[in-house]
Design an enzyme around this catalytic site. Sequence first.
Site, short mmCIF file in Angstrom:
data_model
loop_
_atom_site.label_atom_id
_atom_site.label_comp_id
_atom_site.label_asym_id
_atom_site.label_seq_id
_atom_site.Cartn_x
_atom_site.Cartn_y
_atom_site.Cartn_z
N HIS A 23 0.84 -1.20 0.00
CA HIS A 23 0.00 0.00 0.00
C HIS A 23 0.88 1.25 0.00
CE1 HIS A 23 0.67 -0.63 4.29
NE2 HIS A 23 0.19 0.55 4.58
N HIS B 148 1.40 3.89 2.04
CA HIS B 148 1.95 4.63 3.19
C HIS B 148 3.47 4.74 3.10
CE1 HIS B 148 -1.85 3.90 5.83
NE2 HIS B 148 -1.96 4.99 5.09
N ASP C 166 5.89 4.50 5.09
CA ASP C 166 6.77 3.51 5.72
C ASP C 166 6.75 2.18 4.96
OD1 ASP C 166 4.07 3.25 6.73
OD2 ASP C 166 4.81 1.92 8.30
N HIS C 167 6.12 2.17 3.77
CA HIS C 167 6.12 0.99 2.90
C HIS C 167 6.70 1.28 1.52
CE1 HIS C 167 3.44 -1.30 5.72
NE2 HIS C 167 3.32 -0.07 6.16
N HIS D 299 -7.49 -0.98 5.67
CA HIS D 299 -6.42 -0.10 6.19
C HIS D 299 -6.25 1.08 5.23
CE1 HIS D 299 -2.69 1.04 8.17
NE2 HIS D 299 -2.04 0.96 7.04
N ASP E 216 -0.07 -4.18 6.02
CA ASP E 216 -0.74 -3.70 7.24
C ASP E 216 -2.19 -4.15 7.30
OD1 ASP E 216 1.60 -2.44 7.89
OD2 ASP E 216 0.84 -0.39 7.69
N HIS F 32 4.74 -4.98 10.42
CA HIS F 32 5.08 -4.35 11.70
C HIS F 32 5.20 -5.38 12.82
CE1 HIS F 32 4.59 -0.13 10.47
NE2 HIS F 32 3.62 -0.57 9.70
FE FE Z 1 2.78 0.55 8.02
ZN ZN Z 2 0.08 1.40 6.57
#
Ligand code: FE
Ligand code: ZN
Length: 254
Positions: A55, A57, A59-60, A113, A132, A170
């Site tokens: 996805h 975000h 942090d990905h 999410h 996530d 995570h």
């Molecule tokens: Fe994440």
């Molecule tokens: Zn995420």
Amino acid sequence: MLEIIPLPVLTDNYIYVIHEPVSDETAVVDPALAQPVLDILNKKNWKLTYILNTHHHWDHVGGNLELKQKTACKIIAAESDRYRIPGIDIGVKEDDVISVGKQSARVISTPGHTSGHIVYHFAEDNTMFCGDTLFVMGCGRLFEGTAGQMWNSLQKLKALPASTRLYCTHEYTLTNGRFALGVEPDNIALQQRMIEIQRLRAENTPTVPSTIEQERATNPFFRADSLTVQKNLNMHNQPPAQVFAELRKRKDSF
Ligand code: FE
Ligand code: ZN
């Protein structure tokens, strides 16, 4: 069989580098950062073929552009998120099949999410990268979807073969487990699992991979249709999506 290397980065993220030995192809799932990936590629003398994003975000996808620039890899991500995935080359949707060398993965769409979230299921390798959407004993927050959508998404994952290994992005397992025990204090599988998880975390070992079978037994978000969970929440015979919504609400403020 895929060789899978988890790289712990940032506070609690995992980047997964996956290598298919027959073809010598390498992919990376959700590179939050580029440098740790470049370091392992260098050390192993592997050449990056693909980035697989679950996805959009940061942090990905944070390492997407630098990795693409330095390795000339191709970036695979949800077509519906083309406008917000940096550097996307190949847009995919539900039931599309992608390959890393001899191993192929089916794309499963799991909105909740985020609206465009996808997971990659390598059936022959018995492995799933679930971003996530699903965590060990937990699930992602609902940023862009309804509880009903997320419940449906989780149902798809719950239906995969019991032995499927899941690699989530995570390390939230300890907190998730504490929440789960609050929901089902008498769940023996859950109690035993927490002992094991505490041991692993005490020595800083990742709690991934989990399996679909373990999640069916211990993940409250998979168990919103179980009588015990419903009883413990005082929600007998309520629709599972509603029970799931209540669980998600409680977890948000846990
Ligand atoms: Fe994440
Ligand atoms: Zn995420």
